[in-house]
Design an enzyme around this catalytic site. Structure first.
Site, PDB file in Angstrom:
ATOM      1  N   LYS A  33       0.828  -1.198   0.000  1.00 47.78           N
ATOM      2  CA  LYS A  33       0.000   0.000   0.000  1.00 47.78           C
ATOM      3  C   LYS A  33       0.867   1.254   0.000  1.00 47.78           C
ATOM      4  O   LYS A  33       0.658   2.171  -0.792  1.00 47.78           O
ATOM      5  CB  LYS A  33      -0.910  -0.023   1.233  1.00 47.78           C
ATOM      6  CG  LYS A  33      -1.900   1.121   1.264  1.00 47.78           C
ATOM      7  CD  LYS A  33      -2.845   1.060   2.474  1.00 47.78           C
ATOM      8  CE  LYS A  33      -3.529  -0.301   2.559  1.00 47.78           C
ATOM      9  NZ  LYS A  33      -4.801  -0.255   3.287  1.00 47.78           N
ATOM     10  N   ARG A 103      -3.198   3.161   8.482  1.00 51.99           N
ATOM     11  CA  ARG A 103      -3.524   1.852   7.885  1.00 51.99           C
ATOM     12  C   ARG A 103      -2.282   0.974   7.862  1.00 51.99           C
ATOM     13  O   ARG A 103      -1.182   1.450   7.644  1.00 51.99           O
ATOM     14  CB  ARG A 103      -3.995   2.019   6.438  1.00 51.99           C
ATOM     15  CG  ARG A 103      -5.339   2.667   6.260  1.00 51.99           C
ATOM     16  CD  ARG A 103      -5.636   2.797   4.764  1.00 51.99           C
ATOM     17  NE  ARG A 103      -6.981   3.314   4.520  1.00 51.99           N
ATOM     18  CZ  ARG A 103      -7.268   4.604   4.357  1.00 51.99           C
ATOM     19  NH1 ARG A 103      -6.311   5.506   4.430  1.00 51.99           N
ATOM     20  NH2 ARG A 103      -8.518   4.975   4.130  1.00 51.99           N
ATOM     21  N   GLY A 112      -6.340 -10.131   6.647  1.00 51.85           N
ATOM     22  CA  GLY A 112      -6.290 -10.522   8.049  1.00 51.85           C
ATOM     23  C   GLY A 112      -5.632  -9.480   8.940  1.00 51.85           C
ATOM     24  O   GLY A 112      -5.587  -9.640  10.153  1.00 51.85           O
ATOM     25  N   MET A 114      -4.626  -5.419  10.395  1.00 57.84           N
ATOM     26  CA  MET A 114      -5.366  -4.420  11.169  1.00 57.84           C
ATOM     27  C   MET A 114      -6.304  -3.581  10.309  1.00 57.84           C
ATOM     28  O   MET A 114      -5.987  -3.213   9.194  1.00 57.84           O
ATOM     29  CB  MET A 114      -4.383  -3.484  11.859  1.00 57.84           C
ATOM     30  CG  MET A 114      -5.039  -2.715  12.982  1.00 57.84           C
ATOM     31  SD  MET A 114      -3.999  -1.354  13.554  1.00 57.84           S
ATOM     32  CE  MET A 114      -4.415  -0.106  12.351  1.00 57.84           C
ATOM     33  N   ARG A 347      -3.883  -1.108  -5.961  1.00 58.60           N
ATOM     34  CA  ARG A 347      -3.124  -2.370  -5.872  1.00 58.60           C
ATOM     35  C   ARG A 347      -3.570  -3.255  -7.024  1.00 58.60           C
ATOM     36  O   ARG A 347      -4.640  -3.033  -7.593  1.00 58.60           O
ATOM     37  CB  ARG A 347      -3.353  -3.068  -4.535  1.00 58.60           C
ATOM     38  CG  ARG A 347      -4.813  -3.339  -4.245  1.00 58.60           C
ATOM     39  CD  ARG A 347      -5.008  -3.951  -2.873  1.00 58.60           C
ATOM     40  NE  ARG A 347      -6.436  -4.015  -2.559  1.00 58.60           N
ATOM     41  CZ  ARG A 347      -6.916  -4.446  -1.405  1.00 58.60           C
ATOM     42  NH1 ARG A 347      -6.111  -4.855  -0.445  1.00 58.60           N
ATOM     43  NH2 ARG A 347      -8.217  -4.471  -1.193  1.00 58.60           N
ATOM     44  N   HIS A 470     -15.474  -8.107   2.019  1.00 55.20           N
ATOM     45  CA  HIS A 470     -14.493  -9.035   2.565  1.00 55.20           C
ATOM     46  C   HIS A 470     -14.743 -10.464   2.104  1.00 55.20           C
ATOM     47  O   HIS A 470     -13.845 -11.173   1.637  1.00 55.20           O
ATOM     48  CB  HIS A 470     -14.520  -8.954   4.094  1.00 55.20           C
ATOM     49  CG  HIS A 470     -13.576  -9.907   4.760  1.00 55.20           C
ATOM     50  ND1 HIS A 470     -13.972 -11.134   5.222  1.00 55.20           N
ATOM     51  CD2 HIS A 470     -12.242  -9.803   5.000  1.00 55.20           C
ATOM     52  CE1 HIS A 470     -12.932 -11.748   5.745  1.00 55.20           C
ATOM     53  NE2 HIS A 470     -11.866 -10.958   5.633  1.00 55.20           N
ATOM     54  N   ARG A 578      -4.013 -47.625 -14.665  1.00 53.74           N
ATOM     55  CA  ARG A 578      -4.034 -48.566 -13.539  1.00 53.74           C
ATOM     56  C   ARG A 578      -4.929 -49.737 -13.913  1.00 53.74           C
ATOM     57  O   ARG A 578      -6.153 -49.620 -13.914  1.00 53.74           O
ATOM     58  CB  ARG A 578      -4.595 -47.901 -12.286  1.00 53.74           C
ATOM     59  CG  ARG A 578      -3.865 -46.649 -11.861  1.00 53.74           C
ATOM     60  CD  ARG A 578      -4.617 -46.008 -10.708  1.00 53.74           C
ATOM     61  NE  ARG A 578      -4.207 -44.630 -10.493  1.00 53.74           N
ATOM     62  CZ  ARG A 578      -4.698 -43.573 -11.144  1.00 53.74           C
ATOM     63  NH1 ARG A 578      -5.649 -43.737 -12.053  1.00 53.74           N
ATOM     64  NH2 ARG A 578      -4.265 -42.367 -10.876  1.00 53.74           N
ATOM     65  N   ARG A 633       0.356 -49.870 -16.328  1.00 53.10           N
ATOM     66  CA  ARG A 633       0.980 -50.463 -15.143  1.00 53.10           C
ATOM     67  C   ARG A 633       0.356 -51.816 -14.845  1.00 53.10           C
ATOM     68  O   ARG A 633      -0.878 -51.939 -14.808  1.00 53.10           O
ATOM     69  CB  ARG A 633       0.794 -49.546 -13.938  1.00 53.10           C
ATOM     70  CG  ARG A 633       1.437 -50.116 -12.678  1.00 53.10           C
ATOM     71  CD  ARG A 633       1.303 -49.185 -11.497  1.00 53.10           C
ATOM     72  NE  ARG A 633      -0.087 -49.132 -11.025  1.00 53.10           N
ATOM     73  CZ  ARG A 633      -0.502 -48.349 -10.038  1.00 53.10           C
ATOM     74  NH1 ARG A 633       0.355 -47.550  -9.430  1.00 53.10           N
ATOM     75  NH2 ARG A 633      -1.758 -48.340  -9.673  1.00 53.10           N
ATOM     76  N   SER A 778       9.119 -44.108 -13.967  1.00 55.96           N
ATOM     77  CA  SER A 778       8.032 -43.184 -13.646  1.00 55.96           C
ATOM     78  C   SER A 778       7.985 -43.089 -12.131  1.00 55.96           C
ATOM     79  O   SER A 778       7.855 -44.099 -11.441  1.00 55.96           O
ATOM     80  CB  SER A 778       6.710 -43.710 -14.203  1.00 55.96           C
ATOM     81  OG  SER A 778       5.668 -42.859 -13.815  1.00 55.96           O
ATOM     82  N   GLY A 780       6.550 -42.864  -8.760  1.00 60.22           N
ATOM     83  CA  GLY A 780       5.283 -43.044  -8.053  1.00 60.22           C
ATOM     84  C   GLY A 780       5.413 -42.300  -6.738  1.00 60.22           C
ATOM     85  O   GLY A 780       5.755 -42.877  -5.716  1.00 60.22           O
ATOM     86  N   THR A 781       5.164 -41.009  -6.800  1.00 57.76           N
ATOM     87  CA  THR A 781       5.486 -40.174  -5.639  1.00 57.76           C
ATOM     88  C   THR A 781       4.517 -40.386  -4.478  1.00 57.76           C
ATOM     89  O   THR A 781       4.828 -39.993  -3.360  1.00 57.76           O
ATOM     90  CB  THR A 781       5.536 -38.685  -6.034  1.00 57.76           C
ATOM     91  OG1 THR A 781       4.388 -38.382  -6.817  1.00 57.76           O
ATOM     92  CG2 THR A 781       6.799 -38.400  -6.827  1.00 57.76           C
ATOM     93  N   ASN A 782       3.371 -40.992  -4.728  1.00 54.88           N
ATOM     94  CA  ASN A 782       2.486 -41.289  -3.592  1.00 54.88           C
ATOM     95  C   ASN A 782       3.170 -42.293  -2.669  1.00 54.88           C
ATOM     96  O   ASN A 782       3.342 -42.051  -1.480  1.00 54.88           O
ATOM     97  CB  ASN A 782       1.159 -41.893  -4.069  1.00 54.88           C
ATOM     98  CG  ASN A 782       0.415 -40.978  -5.007  1.00 54.88           C
ATOM     99  OD1 ASN A 782       0.717 -39.811  -5.090  1.00 54.88           O
ATOM    100  ND2 ASN A 782      -0.560 -41.526  -5.724  1.00 54.88           N
ATOM    101  N   ASP A 783       3.545 -43.427  -3.232  1.00 54.60           N
ATOM    102  CA  ASP A 783       4.200 -44.441  -2.409  1.00 54.60           C
ATOM    103  C   ASP A 783       5.580 -43.971  -1.958  1.00 54.60           C
ATOM    104  O   ASP A 783       5.995 -44.247  -0.839  1.00 54.60           O
ATOM    105  CB  ASP A 783       4.322 -45.770  -3.178  1.00 54.60           C
ATOM    106  CG  ASP A 783       3.120 -46.669  -2.925  1.00 54.60           C
ATOM    107  OD1 ASP A 783       2.644 -46.697  -1.785  1.00 54.60           O
ATOM    108  OD2 ASP A 783       2.654 -47.330  -3.860  1.00 54.60           O
ATOM    109  N   CYS A 846       4.060 -39.990 -12.063  1.00 53.89           N
ATOM    110  CA  CYS A 846       2.644 -40.308 -12.227  1.00 53.89           C
ATOM    111  C   CYS A 846       1.900 -40.289 -10.903  1.00 53.89           C
ATOM    112  O   CYS A 846       0.767 -40.713 -10.827  1.00 53.89           O
ATOM    113  CB  CYS A 846       2.469 -41.647 -12.944  1.00 53.89           C
ATOM    114  SG  CYS A 846       3.105 -43.035 -12.003  1.00 53.89           S
ATOM    115  N   TYR A 866       8.491 -35.592 -18.352  1.00 56.12           N
ATOM    116  CA  TYR A 866       7.057 -35.278 -18.356  1.00 56.12           C
ATOM    117  C   TYR A 866       6.488 -35.430 -16.954  1.00 56.12           C
ATOM    118  O   TYR A 866       7.098 -36.062 -16.089  1.00 56.12           O
ATOM    119  CB  TYR A 866       6.287 -36.190 -19.326  1.00 56.12           C
ATOM    120  CG  TYR A 866       6.268 -37.640 -18.889  1.00 56.12           C
ATOM    121  CD1 TYR A 866       5.258 -38.105 -18.028  1.00 56.12           C
ATOM    122  CD2 TYR A 866       7.245 -38.536 -19.302  1.00 56.12           C
ATOM    123  CE1 TYR A 866       5.248 -39.424 -17.591  1.00 56.12           C
ATOM    124  CE2 TYR A 866       7.240 -39.849 -18.871  1.00 56.12           C
ATOM    125  CZ  TYR A 866       6.234 -40.287 -18.010  1.00 56.12           C
ATOM    126  OH  TYR A 866       6.222 -41.573 -17.570  1.00 56.12           O
TER     127      TYR A 866
END
Lengths: 888, 888
Positions: A33, A103, A112, A114, A347, A470, A578, A633, A778, A780-783, A846, A866
């Site tokens: 600001k 301000r 959030g 003042m 802004r 808001h 899958r 897979r 590939s 497997g970022t979950n596991d 993946c 990829y």
């Protein structure tokens, strides 16, 4: 000499010099600001004189245990003198007092933080001077009561409701509806009441000394930086906690000096649609807070033209100038004092995803920005909201006919949502976060301390306020569907219900809101997905994005429909099909027979029955992806997953046959304590190769059949859960043999690859060994995340993980965003080790992270080929990949 | 010129030159047997002339698709000529034939390899010449039938039982008991039968041409290297598959030429006890196979003194010479032909653990070897068997009184074992490996193709054979308790039972065998641990080991008794005290109350009750470890583990109260799909800090109390399952605060450390961050292996892991031996990262691997400070740590 803690607005040149002319550093030093006020001042836009206390001062104040840093206060007093000189008025002058606003203003906009304190400088004496000077006692006493109320609630932390009750009583007593109808005497009484409340609540009098007022207000802004609301907001918005806030102290101008005055907020374009028209609200004879708080219903900005034509013309010119200067949609606040326009703030405007895309594309066409800038203007996550579910128009029509339409109001944030009504933020949070309910938070209007509830809700409805209230701003920023100003909705907070058009909706009842159209309905309404093809601006933007990105974007798709959709969204291949998803429904009993078979003969009979199903699935997939690679897979989950329903069924049943009892025992013997680390993936392939051989046969029969039909097939077989290269060494040759046998039978050769997932930490650690056998990786970022952290994907979020994120033990949920330090280190290692053996090895991801922009950036940085994500995330990923390339 | 494929025994000098004088290379080239024959020849010990075909020839043969390499056969013919010249006889001479034996011999002794073929060179014609020449037709025809039988079974792969049936028939027909009672005519008939069998079974005649015989025998040895038995054995013994075997072709000498002849096998010291006395068996008028196969009951070697006094004296001299030469106990074979002693083989003697220790210590005292050599002579794993369970002598006495003693026979391999009787190797393997039963394999005698069953059994009992029989040798090598020559045990393989002293034991009945004493009992007998203190040789050896090792050895102990025992075994600290083990028995209901408490008050009341228990445990621990560090791990398992019994109990019960129903629901709500990756360890500490705070209070109250009582306490608090440094950042300061508060209350300070386990891959990957907070690391390699591989410790062995080891997908079970490439890579990374931040950080390991010699070596190599293992593994670890230091 002490450090420079204060900058007058006209001192921006000096500020620029101080920070090597970098705008970002000016913003960091002065807050957004303050920097913009200085910038506007510099380019000749009318801004009331004032100054900014730096963010460094804020941090120094906190570091010193809430003490102003050395020299700051002296500088502030000097700056005040400079303003006095510019205005020709004296701060604290009993006859012609200079009034100031105070301000907060951090580097990033923070609802959030003042609230504003206005009219600083008034007291019991100078209010009379002001009344005389302006010959408007009502204005003076109204201004004074505003100061006392704001100061009381914002600086002295008195509950605002206490003041509001006094106001309500005063209006009732006077028999008027609005505050502006109260007269000077009535305001005097109200002010006296306010001062009593302050004394009672805080034990201190409202400070009469103007210098004391400004000092306390400055401190209040500093303290607000570390208030709970601000911290919560920063946590939610991902803003660093060490930036600090600036304090902007500016000469007051008055929009409430009669009907030649007014105030407003506006966007230089429509922040909901992106249309290039002025958009906003204004109020005649009012101060800015009346507009922003949403407590008075406002007029559209265009209506200002007839009320204040000169000022409006000037305003339109300034908006143009600002857009040309900032090359961005601007969100401005202004006040007209007795016909003269003052800009109080500008802004970059927050906007909906749809608007972001349209504005970016339009601005390229208007030669304001280039394609790169346009691509960077839209956050990848915003694209996601454009593909968000919407209500089925037919279902909406039916609902409307049935009288379920509750309201049609301001479409503040797009998207459809349904859930149970909660009338306060805490309840919305409890229901939404802890109990996992879909919640629509319904409020007359929202305040910064409601944000936690808004974030936990699927949607927000307010009965008051406008498009810049808001509720609207916050909802848009976080992509929560929102309707505001639904004045037909009569909320009774005591009864915990609302009524609209005769329908009574109690807390806990289900409603649906359409943030795109502004409609609210009682009950649930079917949702549909928006048509991607019709979003031409988005398609244009994504095509530009494609010009810049290096990463390819593939999709995870398990059936031809999903594959086709992915392709429509721009997917360049299937990164994960899958196959186990193909073993349900009518195929499940056959699968179960196969698993439970005792003899080899029964087993292979069941496998033979499954094969044609799989083959036809794959044929469809190859057809849809003609010319593009399809990674399939092999079966991954533990076999007992296919038996759970059967087991439940048998356990319910009485008088089981001997065979059924045997089945129960068999299923029980397959129980594992930690199935995620159990007999699944390639382990299953090694122990029971029949299944994966059948799958490979199906893949290659399908590929050969399609190739004969003229389809360009690119099958890639992916072996999951490899932890040791010997697993591949033992199983891959067997599978390649099947592939070759099928191709020999069919008399046609197709090109193919065999590769593996990197999802076991050990695979990452020994990726060089694995790259000797696997032709692609590939991630497997979950596991991989599950094992690297030792967090069960099935349990962790419910037991401790979300609490960990809340407590800031973890910066983010590692199942959503790749943990670069841990999981990422393993990925980086794999890339290096894999490429050291096979420089041309194809590397992709993946896991769910493949659609997460932050994770996509990481994939770009470590040099993957990829990312593969769910079909609906493909557009997000295309944009995120472009951002990754442009930002690094 | 073609490569040298053949070495005459006397050509050892040349062999040494060829391989740069390295004995190990000579052994690699010629095989152990060939190298030793050459070595004996070189130092003047009488060895029948002969030659060795190299292991390189064997490998070349296999590589060329079972073709002799170029020049080999020509060299073999030349070598034969040299032998003919030395002996003054001609191979194939019809009147005075030179006869040869053919034996395999790899670098390492391998009972799984080809059996010997004797008497090569005989045929239908020369057998008559031999009869005439020796004037002993019985001898000649017996020799010939042996050749035909051995050649038939070993070279031509005819089932040996077919020949044995003929022999049995012949003995019955002749009315005699032993083969030596059959006469020449009878052997002629038997031989004719044998030749018919060969023709029938193989379609080929027994080859009459001696050169053909030797060629086929050579090829048979080559082929046997890749036979199933040999491969299985190498897999079990950890021998590389690419070494190849040598072929030893040696002039025949005859122990069966009457009562001035004989044959025997012996050890230069007692291989069971280590006593420095000749130990072995011999048979008068017999060939060596009769002794080794264990089919005839032998005489003790000492008895040879009276039968063949001259030869015995010569033999004793040679044994001394051999021990002085090799500095090792020797296992020798010899034949006395008509009074003249010939040494047929020498090799380092396999011995029991007890003997290994005694021999090593004795040889140092005899100045044969130095301490280093002594330490390296004993395999760490052998020490373990010295601490193996033994039967409680009282229980044995009772069993004997009750008439349960089945036999007292040869104590072939020490240790006590109990299990169900299995009468064949396949059944023993099925029951032992697949069904997890304890099995005692009972056989008349064993053969190499029984090894898979022997390895799967807890113990072995044979009714025939002596201390050097196949069963005894194999059992000793693998540390399986074994009794041989139990002639009281009458086995009926058809009825699948045996009878001993009137007791009938059927297959599947339980028996107990004591391999240390040679006793067998029906039923189960209580076991006890041997006293470490009494094993003075072991204590001496371990003290020597301590001089060489760099790694400290600590112990995992959860109570004062275990701590004391560990200390007695030489532990230098407690590396892991698992506090959750202290929450069972009378404390369990309190623990359950704590977990199920609804209010904070109830919870802290239960915690207060648990505290004194924990404190007193810790006091005992500190007392036992006076002056040594004690690492106490805070609670680690998921809380629901403490509720399992309660849950089962409530589920059985009918008419539950409302409170009990609530308890059931609570417990069910705590269920996790993958508890190993769930709410446990520090996660529990973060979510419910009360428990760990109580534990830390108990630790420091105990430490302060003991310190006041004059004990030198060194408490170290270990926080488990850290994955992110922020977990430590949030919890460690809270715990240190408790520690400080307790010390302030008690008015005494103790030195302490707070540290963490490295057991989550992410902790290893970010060990530099973690080292900024943790003061020590302890590798929890159980969990680290679990997560690095993604193998559930609870399930994997039962579902696929053992099969993976069997299939050689994994070289070893990673839960037994650290996987250096994967898990080890993470450990190495942690060491480097941790020390990069804190060069003095203490690094240890407390997983099961801490007692595994191979893993201990790895810990030495990566520079850990200590290993911590179970109390009984401490001596093993001390020795293994010394080996690691001496070998690297």
């Amino acid at each position: 000499m002490s450090k420079k803690w204060i900058y007058l607005f006209e001192e921006v040149e000096e500020a620029e010099k101080y920070v090597d002319g970098k705008w970002d550093k000016v913003r960091a030093l002065l807050g957004g600001k303050g920097a913009n006020l200085a910038e506007m001042t510099r380019v000749g836009i009318p801004v009331p004189p004032g100054f900014t206390v730096t963010t460094e001062a804020c941090n120094a104040y906190a570091d010193a245990g809430e003490q102003f840093p050395e020299g700051m206060w002296e500088q502030e007093l000097e700056a005040l003198k400079a303003v006095e000189k510019a205005m020709g008025k004296k701060f604290g002058d009993p006859e012609n007092p200079l009034l100031m606003s105070c301000r907060s203003g951090a580097k990033f906009s923070m609802p959030g933080m003042m609230d504003t304190v206005l009219n600083i400088g008034l007291n019991d004496v100078s209010v009379e001077g002001l009344a005389k000077l302006t010959e408007d006692a009502r204005f003076a006493y109204d201004s004074y009561r505003r100061l006392v109320q704001m100061f009381g609630s914002v600086v002295m932390n008195v509950e605002d409701d206490l003041f509001e009750h006094v106001l309500t009583d005063a209006r009732e007593k006077a028999g008027v509806k609005t505050d502006s109808e109260l007269n000077a005497e009535q305001w005097k009484v109200v002010t006296a009441e306010f001062k009593k409340i302050i004394k009672k609540e805080t034990g201190t009098d409202f400070p009469q000394e103007p210098i004391e007022q400004i000092k306390l207000a400055t401190e209040a802004v500093f303290k607000s930086w570390n208030g709970k609301r601000a911290i919560d907001y920063r946590n939610a918005a991902g803003i660093a906690h060490d930036l600090g806030t600036g304090v902007n102290i500016m000469t007051m101008v008055f929009g409430n000096m009669g009907n030649n005055s007014g105030t407003g907020v506006a966007f230089t374009r429509d922040p909901a649609t992106g249309e290039n028209i002025l958009y906003g609200d204004y109020l005649i004879n009012a101060q800015g807070e009346d507009v922003v708080a949403g407590v008075r219903n406002t007029e559209a900005i265009a209506d200002m033209k007839k009320d204040l034509p000169e000022a409006f013309k000037h305003f339109v010119d300034i908006c143009d100038k600002l857009e040309n200067h900032y090359k961005e949609i601007q969100d401005v606040e202004f006040t007209v004092e007795d016909g003269k326009l003052w800009m109080l703030q500008t802004r970059d405007g927050k906007r909906t995803a749809k608007a972001a895309v349209k504005i970016a594309v339009d601005m390229v066409n208007e030669n304001l920005i280039d394609k790169k800038q346009a691509v960077l203007r839209v956050a990848p996550e915003q694209v996601n909201t454009l593909l968000h579910p919407q209500f089925d128009p037919k279902a909406k029509k039916v609902a409307a006919k049935e009288g379920k339409l509750l309201a049609k109001a301001v479409n503040a944030s797009p998207g459809a949502a349904g859930g149970v009504v909660a009338f306060d933020a805490d309840l919305a949070e409890t229901w939404g976060k802890e109990e996992g309910k879909n919640v629509i938070m319904v409020r007359p209007f929202t305040r910064p301390d409601d944000v936690h509830g808004m974030l936990a809700a699927q949607g927000i409805l307010t009965s008051e306020g406008g498009a810049t209230s808001h509720a609207a701003v916050v909802a848009r920023q976080f992509g929560v569907p929102c309707i505001v100003g639904a004045s037909d909705v009569k909320i009774d907070l005591n009864k915990r219900q609302f009524e609209a058009h005769g329908v009574v909706v109690k807390e806990g009842d289900y409603i649906s809101i359409d943030g795109t159209t502004g409609e609210a309905f009682v009950g649930e309404i079917d949702m549909i997905r928006p048509e991607f093809e019709e979003q031409t601006d988005l398609i244009t933007l994504l095509e530009w994005a494609d010009e810049f990105r290096r990463l390819e974007v593939w999709a995870n798709a398990d059936n031809p429909q999903d594959a086709q959709r992915s392709r429509d969204f721009g997917a360049q291949g299937i990164g994960l099909c899958r196959t186990e998803h193909m073993f349900f429904e009518e195929r499940l009993p056959i699968m179960q027979r196969m698993i439970l078979a005792i003899g080899e003969e029964d087993r292979s009979k069941a496998l033979d029955e499954l094969l044609p199903f799989q083959r036809s699935d794959f044929e469809g997939l190859f057809k849809a992806m003609d010319g593009l690679p399809v990674i399939i897979r092999l079966v991954d989950p533990p076999l007992h997953e296919f038996l759970e329903g059967l087991y439940e069924e048998l356990k319910q049943k009485e008088n089981l046959t001997e065979e059924e009892q045997q089945t129960v025992r068999t299923i029980e013997s397959m129980h594992e304590s930690n199935p995620m680390m159990g007999l699944r993936g390639i382990r299953l392939g090694v122990m029971r190769p029949g299944i994966v051989k059948m799958q490979v046969r199906a893949i290659f029969e399908a590929a050969c059949n399609m190739a004969k039909a003229g389809i360009d097939v690119k099958p890639e077989v992916m072996i999951p859960l490899v932890g040791h290269v010997n697993e591949l060494n033992i199983i891959q040759p067997q599978l390649e043999e099947v592939a070759k046998a099928v191709m020999a039978e069919k008399g046609i050769n197709v090109e193919y690859l065999f590769g593996t997932m990197i999802e076991i930490p050990r695979a990452a650690l020994t990726a060089d060994e694995i790259a000797k056998v696997a032709q692609f990786f590939s991630f497997g970022t979950n596991d991989l995340s599950q094992l690297t952290y030792g967090y069960s994907r099935d349990d962790a979020e419910a037991t401790f993980l979300l609490a960990y994120v809340d407590k800031k033990i973890l910066p983010t949920n590692p199942f959503q965003t790749i943990d670069r330090d841990g999981v990422g280190a393993l990925m980086k290692m794999s890339v290096e080790k894999g490429r050291s053996i096979n420089p041309d090895i194809s590397l992709g991801i993946c896991g769910e992270h493949g659609g997460d922009p932050n994770s996509i950036e990481f994939c770009h940085l470590i040099g993957l080929n990829y990312v593969s994500c769910s079909p609906f995330r493909v557009p997000v990923a295309r944009l995120a990949a472009a951002h990754a390339a442009l930002n690094n």
